[in-house]
Motif scaffolding. Sequence first.
Motif, mmCIF file in Angstrom:
data_model
loop_
_atom_site.group_PDB
_atom_site.id
_atom_site.type_symbol
_atom_site.label_atom_id
_atom_site.label_comp_id
_atom_site.label_asym_id
_atom_site.label_seq_id
_atom_site.Cartn_x
_atom_site.Cartn_y
_atom_site.Cartn_z
ATOM 1 N N THR A 1 -4.551 4.364 -4.737
ATOM 2 C CA THR A 1 -5.030 2.988 -4.703
ATOM 3 C C THR A 1 -5.227 2.482 -6.124
ATOM 4 N N VAL B 1 -4.098 7.112 2.570
ATOM 5 C CA VAL B 1 -3.581 6.232 1.530
ATOM 6 C C VAL B 1 -3.402 7.096 0.290
ATOM 7 N N VAL C 1 0.862 -1.179 0.000
ATOM 8 C CA VAL C 1 0.000 0.000 0.000
ATOM 9 C C VAL C 1 0.903 1.235 0.000
ATOM 10 N N ARG D 1 1.310 4.808 1.403
ATOM 11 C CA ARG D 1 0.785 5.560 2.533
ATOM 12 C C ARG D 1 1.498 6.896 2.686
#
Length: 588
Positions: free
Chosen positions: A323, A320, A312, A314
């Motif tokens: 995505t 976040v 992911v 971050r």
Amino acid sequence: MVDDERWKARFRAARISLPRWARDAPDRSIYRSNATGTWEIYAWDRGTGEQRQMTDRPNGTWIGTVDPTGEWVWWFADTDGDEFGVWRRMPFGGGEDAPAVPGLDPSYPAGLSLGASGLAVVGRTGEDGNTVHLCRPGAAPEVLYHHAEDAHVAALSRDESLIAIGHSEHGDSRHMALRVVRPDGSAVADLWDGPGKGVYGMGFAPVDGDARLLVGHERRGRDEILIWDPVAGTEREIVLDLPGEIGAGWYPDGSALLISHNHEARDELYRYDLGDGSLTRVETPRGVIGGADVRPDGTVEFSWSSAAEPPVIRSTSGAVVLTPPGPAAPPSVPVEDAWVDGPGGRIHALVSRPEGGEGPFPAVFDVHGGPTAQDDDSFAPAAAAWVDHGFAVVRVNYRGSTGYGSQWRDAIEGRVGLTELEDVKAVRDWAVATGLADPDRLVLTGGSWGGFLTLLGIGTQPDDWSVGVASVPVADYVAAYEDEMEGLQAFDRSLFGGSPDEVPDRYRESSPITYVEKVKAPVLILAGENDPRCPIRQIDNYLARLAELGLPHETYRYDAGHGSLVVEERITQMSAEMDFARKHLGMS
């Protein structure tokens, strides 16, 4: 019953790399993604939210950057994954792509630094050696540096008055030196710590007129950092009370460093204030940082994963960052740390066990490539696929691996392959003795250097392994040296202490083809037709010897280079590896 869709979903799940942004236009970012099924370069305008695929090539695109102004996206265009090609560029906002420097012939890449004025410093490797070109807009490229030994572009100062070049004129490409020159080619200063101790340019300070260069060194037997001003002739070592190895990058105003700390296969981030010397932890979860950088507002963006949790992107703001489209990859099992006594000291291994079962398990010893690399607590779809099929997976950070100090990394020099395999065997014997691994169902596998160790292992330790699966391996070291890219020839000379003509016995003793008559395990070899690192001819030599001896083997050949950037091709290869192992272990 194995859920085939679960492991395939991990490969098919769209992934992205850490976005990189234009220095002077930080809303303009690029990143890599496999959202279309092939890794390509994408542009992302953070101001509008628009994302656009920039490259679209059958075998994918891996290397790309955005220039400091945000006007141009550059990427390296090779042919069918052979890593030999030219830089191309396209306007960030879209349009036709074209050769970025029309006057430069195809080569292997050896670094690229771009200036806001349009200046490009391009490193190239080819049969005539290593060259650094100064490329000004509208002018023919100028040769800034040339040498037969390995060299690369390390950095360009913000005001474009200084260029750092990493080189191995002393004959050791594993422990490089630094030279800073001006655009007219005149030398400013040199930095080298002597035999066995390399220095590596990590970027000039991001401030106009600032000559400070961040440098990696190993003066105390591990990776650390210093700040070198080649104009003033000063050095400042950054000594931190941290147990592992240190890397770093600059904060945008040059007043602090973003420290990356690697220790026992996991990473941490810190902010180091150059004014008062304070060190402040940047909070990240336990796991591995795949990359990190500081935004203009001081927030840190980083790519994170663990063996159990997929990657992911971050931010320290809590958000976040980006995505990828589609469903996320299914999670896997966490790794366990094992420390095993070996002939050269304690060996760190990472173990993944199938859920809900008890050993001894059929076990896969998945040997990492490099060799200057390490296995870590990051998400690995291939390891998760083996676990899904009931295998324990053991990954060994053998001597030669990074992350455990210079002495551990350099212990393989002069006795290549054989040293690493002593450590793999020590962990293998530990896994059998503790009841983790079934001694009659042991798979030795790996890619690149790991493929080399696999073939060498089933030849030198024939009674220890049930199956061998080698992907893009070195199989016949002398033939590999003859055909491989020039930068790897320099690496091999440093590793062995000379060329095959100079130290023939060392190459013979470390070459898998020397031991092919002793092989007992059935072996699968996966090979890229266009591989410049582990070329196809030397693999064919090994396969011919297997055939002459009537030894059980299979081959999977694919039309790409040293691995594939196409998701479905990776799934096909993974399926072939597991099917081969299961068949020969009686698990089909």
